[in-house]
Enzyme design. Structure first.
Site, PDB file in Angstrom:
ATOM      1  N   PRO A 167      -4.467   0.208 -10.282  1.00  0.00           N
ATOM      2  CA  PRO A 167      -3.217   0.475 -10.797  1.00  0.00           C
ATOM      3  C   PRO A 167      -2.951   1.880 -11.292  1.00  0.00           C
ATOM      4  O   PRO A 167      -2.063   2.343 -11.731  1.00  0.00           O
ATOM      5  CB  PRO A 167      -2.837  -0.657 -11.914  1.00  0.00           C
ATOM      6  CG  PRO A 167      -3.794  -1.787 -11.321  1.00  0.00           C
ATOM      7  CD  PRO A 167      -5.285  -1.166 -11.029  1.00  0.00           C
ATOM      8  N   GLU A 214     -12.788  -6.556 -14.730  1.00  0.00           N
ATOM      9  CA  GLU A 214     -11.825  -5.924 -15.476  1.00  0.00           C
ATOM     10  C   GLU A 214     -11.857  -4.320 -15.114  1.00  0.00           C
ATOM     11  O   GLU A 214     -11.053  -3.616 -15.638  1.00  0.00           O
ATOM     12  CB  GLU A 214     -11.926  -5.892 -17.124  1.00  0.00           C
ATOM     13  CG  GLU A 214     -11.411  -7.108 -17.787  1.00  0.00           C
ATOM     14  CD  GLU A 214     -11.662  -8.310 -16.952  1.00  0.00           C
ATOM     15  OE1 GLU A 214     -10.827  -8.852 -16.335  1.00  0.00           O
ATOM     16  OE2 GLU A 214     -12.750  -8.860 -17.382  1.00  0.00           O
ATOM     17  N   ARG A 231      -3.718   3.167  11.711  1.00  0.00           N
ATOM     18  CA  ARG A 231      -2.843   3.142  12.793  1.00  0.00           C
ATOM     19  C   ARG A 231      -2.112   4.449  12.779  1.00  0.00           C
ATOM     20  O   ARG A 231      -1.388   4.745  13.888  1.00  0.00           O
ATOM     21  CB  ARG A 231      -1.790   2.014  12.298  1.00  0.00           C
ATOM     22  CG  ARG A 231      -0.928   2.211  11.084  1.00  0.00           C
ATOM     23  CD  ARG A 231      -0.581   0.976  10.729  1.00  0.00           C
ATOM     24  NE  ARG A 231       0.402   0.229  11.752  1.00  0.00           N
ATOM     25  CZ  ARG A 231       1.722   0.774  12.161  1.00  0.00           C
ATOM     26  NH1 ARG A 231       2.050   1.787  11.610  1.00  0.00           N
ATOM     27  NH2 ARG A 231       2.256   0.004  13.081  1.00  0.00           N
ATOM     28  N   ASP A 258       7.961   3.913  13.369  1.00  0.00           N
ATOM     29  CA  ASP A 258       7.941   3.248  12.343  1.00  0.00           C
ATOM     30  C   ASP A 258       8.835   3.382  11.237  1.00  0.00           C
ATOM     31  O   ASP A 258       9.324   4.860  11.141  1.00  0.00           O
ATOM     32  CB  ASP A 258       6.640   3.360  11.723  1.00  0.00           C
ATOM     33  CG  ASP A 258       5.300   2.726  12.598  1.00  0.00           C
ATOM     34  OD1 ASP A 258       5.795   1.972  13.577  1.00  0.00           O
ATOM     35  OD2 ASP A 258       4.225   2.767  12.085  1.00  0.00           O
TER      36      ASP A 258
END
Ligand code: 9WO
Length: 249
Positions: A92, A119, A157, A172
């Site tokens: 994150p 962690e 892809r 897309d």
């Protein structure tokens, strides 16, 4: 293109090649996916890959040596090219991944993903061995494996030959920096819900216009931040203005 994943759960990551677009690409040798378990790079009897956090607190931290020795062995065994290869950590704290970044990463010859657990990993490993840190969004998972799998799917892809003509990435959502238009399939009428008449009209010019308008309109409704990044053509502006007028009317 080579994908190498450093993970304590190789069977989870390897499930990627069992099916779908990535599986087919692996079967055709367009991509190679190899998992490497840092437990195999430990020196002690208990194959220790984690330890307590300096400074205290709950939870464990992944040790430097097993991760570092794994990455070094990958680089040696696969003849890693530092110009065209990258070591990537998923967390994150990374930079937010978007389709533009996916397209850039698809130009690489090799990506080594570090899937953290517990962690997190000792910061010194990130400092010395990791080239780029990427985040998929502002939420915490129980490990980096799923984000690595997401990135591999998105990147694979974009590689020429991975998608068939029918699946072409050009169509897309996000390839044109807008949200996708709605899709419909048979039956034409279900309960009292009808497919928009334009889609069954056979008028391909009208259909293309309607889809473009829906893409613009939905982006305006749901992701105005994306729209602010764009300079709309006169034709797009007219389509969107008409959508907005109909939406408020
Ligand atoms: C776990 C934890 C538990 C108690 C207090 C704080 C804590 N932080 C974490 C944590 O961030 N764990 C991470 C799990 C360690 C690195 C791998 N993990 C991870 C990666 N979770 N979420 C991601 C991730 C990666 C990319 N994009 C979104 C989420």
């Amino acid at each position: 293109m080579r994908f190498d994943v450093v993970t304590l759960f190789p069977e989870l990551v390897n499930s990627l090649i069992a099916s779908g677009v990535v599986g087919r690409a692996a079967g055709q040798d367009i991509i190679n996916l190899t998992c490497w378990n840092p437990r195999n790079y430990t020196q002690d009897r208990h194959q220790t890959v984690d330890d307590r956090s300096y400074g205290g607190g709950p939870g464990m931290v992944m040790k430097v040596e097993p991760l570092r020795d794994t990455v070094r062995d990958i680089k040696q065994q696969t003849v890693f090219n530092a110009e065209t290869g990258r070591v990537i950590y998923l967390s994150p704290q990374g930079k937010r991944l978007d389709q533009a970044a996916v397209k850039e990463l698809a130009k690489c010859s090799q990506l080594i993903f570090i899937a953290g657990r517990y962690e997190g990993v000792d910061e010194r490993f990130i400092e010395t061995e990791v080239d780029e840190e990427w985040s998929l969004g502002d939420y915490v998972l129980s490990g980096g494996e799923l984000p690595a799998m997401v990135m591999i799917d998105a990147i694979a892809r974009m590689i020429p030959g991975v998608l068939g003509d029918e699946e072409s990435a050009e169509q897309d959502s996000f390839m044109n920096q807008l949200l996708d238009h709605p899709h419909y399939t048979r039956p034409e009428l279900i309960d009292d819900l009808k497919v928009p008449a334009v889609l069954t009209s056979g008028n391909h010019k009208k259909i293309e216009q309607w889809r473009r308008q829906q893409s613009l309109g939905r982006t305006w409704l749901r992701r105005p931040d994306l729209l602010n990044e764009l300079e709309l053509s006169d034709a797009d502006r007219k389509l969107l203005d008409q959508f907005i007028a109909e939406h408020s009317g």
